[in-house]
Design an enzyme around this catalytic site. Structure first.
Site, PDB file in Angstrom:
ATOM      1  N   ASP A  60       4.464  -1.898  -1.447  1.00 53.88           N
ATOM      2  CA  ASP A  60       3.462  -0.968  -2.076  1.00 53.88           C
ATOM      3  C   ASP A  60       2.543  -0.184  -1.230  1.00 53.88           C
ATOM      4  OD1 ASP A  60       2.108   0.580  -4.174  1.00 53.88           O
ATOM      5  OD2 ASP A  60       0.572  -1.044  -4.259  1.00 53.88           O
ATOM      6  N   THR A  93       2.453   5.936  -4.078  1.00 51.51           N
ATOM      7  CA  THR A  93       1.337   5.844  -3.007  1.00 51.51           C
ATOM      8  C   THR A  93       2.056   6.147  -1.655  1.00 51.51           C
ATOM      9  OG1 THR A  93       1.920   3.377  -3.185  1.00 51.51           O
ATOM     10  CG2 THR A  93      -0.066   4.245  -4.341  1.00 51.51           C
ATOM     11  N   THR A  94       3.406   5.722  -1.468  1.00 50.15           N
ATOM     12  CA  THR A  94       4.057   5.890  -0.317  1.00 50.15           C
ATOM     13  C   THR A  94       4.140   7.422  -0.040  1.00 50.15           C
ATOM     14  OG1 THR A  94       4.853   3.824  -0.515  1.00 50.15           O
ATOM     15  CG2 THR A  94       5.935   5.139   1.239  1.00 50.15           C
ATOM     16  N   ASP A 390       2.021  -1.512 -10.939  1.00 50.49           N
ATOM     17  CA  ASP A 390       2.588  -0.219 -11.010  1.00 50.49           C
ATOM     18  C   ASP A 390       3.077   0.644 -12.063  1.00 50.49           C
ATOM     19  OD1 ASP A 390       1.530  -0.184  -8.371  1.00 50.49           O
ATOM     20  OD2 ASP A 390       3.295   0.505  -7.376  1.00 50.49           O
TER      21      ASP A 390
END
Length: 544
Positions: A60, A93-94, A390
Site C-alpha cells: 500500500d 496512493t501508489t 482500502d
C-alpha cells in the site's frame, strides 16, 4: 575589497537556482522508484523493518511512505499527497506518487534548458483543468438502481481495489464481506463503526463478519467460568468503575486499639464493594462491561446471580457497544437505571481460533459491524487489514459519489490522447509542455505492464492505436497479456479516485517547481563545525 556580509547563522545551508530545482526533482524520482514496483495486480511487496525490528510487509503506497522516514524536504510533499489520498479516498496512493514523480520527470529537460518554472506550472494547471473536464464527461453515472444492482456495482469496485493486494485470490469472498459491512452503517458511513479484529491461525476463508459488536474476551478471575455464556434479550450495563476491594486503610491513617475496631474497618471496605454490586444487580443488567478491572469477589458475585461480566474492556470496544446497543457509560454505581442500560437480542461467547470472543448481535441501533480476520502470519493479517481498509473506503466513496470509470490504465490513456490532441492546436512553449504531461500520464499503464513482466512499449502502442480509433475504455489486461475493454471486464474505480489523484499530483508537482531556493538552518544543539567537539575535556561529562 568588499567586506563580507553575514546574513544567516553559521552552518546554514542555502542552495538556489536551477541546480537546486533539478536536485529536488531527482529526490522525488528516487521516492517514486521506491514505490513504483508495487502498482497493480502484479505489483511486488515491500518488507520494511523499523528501528525496533518490527517488520511490515505491504504494497500500500501510503503505508510504505509513512514507514520510510524521509527527511528530504521536497520529497516529503510526495509523502503528504500519498497520505492525503489515503485519508480522502483510501486507494490509489501508489498512483498519485507515480503521477507526481512522472510529471516532474517529463518537465525536467525543460527546466534544464531554462524554461521559467512559472510557464511550466501554468501548463500543468491547464492540463489538469482539461483532464478534470474530460473525466467528468466520461464518467459513467450510476442511476438509481435496485439494491441488487447497487450491490453488484459496489462489489466490483471493492474487488478492483483488492486486486492489487496480497489477498487478491480471495477478493470475491472479501468484497462481499466489505460491502455487507459498509451497507450495515448509517447514512454518514462512519469508519470507526467497522471494527477489525485479527486472530492468527486458520485460513483467510474462515474470516467472518459479525453484524454487531465483537471483542476479545478480557482478562478474568476465578468464578468467571460459572457465569452463563449466552443470553437472549439481555440488558447491558456499561461502566467506568473499578469493582475491586479497595484497601481504604492505604489511603488514610487509621488508629485502632483492639481487633474488633480493625474488623469494622475491613467490614466497611467489603460493604462499600457489596453496595456497588447490589445496585448493579438491582438494575436488572445481565451483562456488565467495565473499562476498569472487575475483581475476583465481584466476578464470583455476578456468577452466582447469572450475570456475565468483563473488566478492562478497551475503550473503543466499549464505545462501539454503546453506539450499537444504546445505553450510556456510567462512572458511578448509584444511578444505574433501566434507561442507561444497553439492549441486544442475543449475546454469546464464542471460540474463534485460540481466542474467545464476546459477540453482541441483533442490537437495536446496530449500525455497526465487526470483521474477525483469520490468517497464518501476523504480518499477513496486518496487510489484510490494510487492504480491507482500502476496500471499505472505496465502497464508501462509491456510495457517496456514484460515478465510475474503467481502471487498468484506460482513463489515463484517454486523457493522454486528449492532451496530445490539444497540444497540437496551440502555439508556443505550452505545446511542448502539455505534450510532455500527456506522456507523463502514460506512466500508469506502462508501470502496470512492467510490473507484470510484459513488453510495455508494444502494449502502449496497441493502446494508443485503440484510443485513436475511439476505444476510450481500453486498458491493460493483466490476465491475457494484451489490451481489452476494461469497462466490460468490470475493472471499475470510482471517478473520485482519479480526480483526487490527478489534482494532488499536479499540485505537488507545481509546488516543487515553484521552489527556487532551499535554506536549511543548522540543527539546534549542534556545535559549530570549527573548533573541537563539546569542549568537555577529560572525563565523561554530564549525560546530555
Amino acid at each position: 575589497m568588499q567586506p563580507q556580509i553575514v546574513l544567516l547563522k553559521e552552518g546554514t545551508d542555502s542552495s538556489q537556482g536551477k541546480p537546486q530545482l533539478v536536485s529536488n526533482i531527482n529526490a522525488c524520482q528516487s521516492i517514486v522508484d521506491a514505490v513504483r514496483t508495487t502498482l497493480g495486480p502484479r505489483g511486488m511487496d515491500k518488507l520494511i523493518v523499523d528501528a525496533h525490528g518490527k517488520a511490515t510487509i505491504s504494497n500500500d503506497g501510503a503505508t510504505i511512505m509513512k514507514l520510510l522516514e524521509i527527511i528530504h524536504p521536497a520529497a516529503k510533499t510526495l509523502v503528504d499527497i500519498a497520505k492525503s489520498q489515503d485519508a480522502e479516498v483510501g486507494d490509489g496512493t501508489t498512483s498519485v506518487v507515480l503521477l507526481a514523480g512522472e510529471f516532474l520527470k517529463q518537465v525536467k529537460p525543460f527546466v534544464e534548458e531554462g524554461v521559467h518554472p512559472r510557464v511550466i506550472i501554468k501548463a500543468i494547471r491547464k492540463a489538469l483543468q482539461l483532464c478534470m473536464e474530460k473525466i467528468n464527461e466520461m464518467a459513467v453515472q450510476i442511476v438509481e438502481q435496485s439494491k441488487d444492482q447497487q450491490r453488484a456495482l459496489l462489489e466490483k469496485c471493492a474487488a478492483t481495489a483488492m486486486s492489487s493486494k496480497l489477498i487478491h485470490q480471495q477478493k470475491d469472498f472479501f468484497s462481499r464481506i466489505v460491502v455487507d459491512a459498509v451497507l450495515s452503517l448509517d447514512e454518514l458511513l462512519p469508519l470507526n463503526m467497522i471494527g477489525i479484529k485479527k486472530v492468527t491461525g486458520g485460513s483467510l476463508e474462515e474470516s467472518q463478519l459479525v453484524s454487531g459488536v465483537a471483542f476479545k474476551k478480557t482478562f478474568s478471575y476465578a468464578g468467571f467460568e460459572m457465569a452463563p455464556k449466552s443470553y437472549d434479550n439481555c440488558k447491558i450495563a456499561l461502566l467506568n468503575i473499578e469493582l475491586e476491594l479497595k484497601a481504604e486503610r492505604d489511603n488514610a491513617e487509621i488508629r485502632v486499639d483492639n481487633v474488633k475496631e480493625y474488623q469494622k474497618v475491613v467490614d466497611a471496605e467489603w460493604q462499600i464493594l457489596y453496595n456497588k454490586l447490589a445496585k448493579i444487580h438491582e438494575s436488572g443488567a445481565n451483562v456488565v462491561l467495565s473499562k476498569l478491572p472487575i475483581g475476583d469477589v465481584a466476578t464470583q458475585y455476578f456468577a452466582d446471580r447469572d450475570i456475565f461480566c468483563a473488566g478492562r474492556v478497551p475503550e473503543e470496544d466499549l464505545k462501539r457497544t454503546m453506539k450499537a446497543c444504546g445505553g450510556a457509560v456510567m462512572t458511578t454505581a448509584n444511578d444505574i437505571k433501566p434507561n442507561v442500560l444497553g439492549l441486544c437480542e442475543h449475546f454469546e461467547e464464542r471460540q474463534v481460533g485460540g481466542e474467545r470472543f464476546n459477540l453482541f448481535q441483533g442490537c437495536p441501533n446496530a449500525k455497526t459491524s465487526t470483521l474477525i480476520l483469520r490468517g497464518g502470519a501476523e504480518q499477513f493479517l496486518e496487510e489484510t487489514e490494510r487492504s480491507l481498509h482500502d476496500a471499505i473506503m472505496i465502497v464508501r466513496r462509491t456510495i457517496k459519489h456514484d460515478s465510475v470509470v474503467a481502471g487498468g490504465g484506460a482513463i489515463e490513456m484517454e486523457l493522454s490522447k486528449l492532451l496530445r490532441d490539444y497540444s497540437r492546436t496551440i502555439a508556443g512553449k505550452e505545446q511542448l509542455l502539455i505534450a510532455a504531461i500527456a506522456k507523463g500520464l502514460e506512466i500508469i499503464p506502462r508501470q502496470l505492464c512492467d510490473n507484470a513482466g510484459f513488453d510495455a512499449t508494444n502494449i502502449l502502442n496497441k493502446l494508443r492505436q485503440k484510443h485513436a480509433q475511439g476505444g476510450q475504455w481500453y486498458g491493460v489486461d493483466i490476465n491475457k497479456e494484451d489490451i481489452s475493454d476494461n469497462y466490460e471486464q468490470c475493472v471499475w474505480e470510482p471517478s473520485i479516485i482519479k480526480i483526487n489523484a490527478l489534482t494532488a499530483a499536479a499540485e505537488a508537482a507545481c509546488m516543487i517547481l515553484s521552489v527556487d531556493e532551499t535554506i536549511k538552518s543548522p540543527k539546534a544543539g549542534e556545535p559549530p563545525m570549527a573548533g573541537g567537539g563539546m569542549g568537555m575535556g577529560r572525563g565523561m561529562g554530564r549525560p546530555m
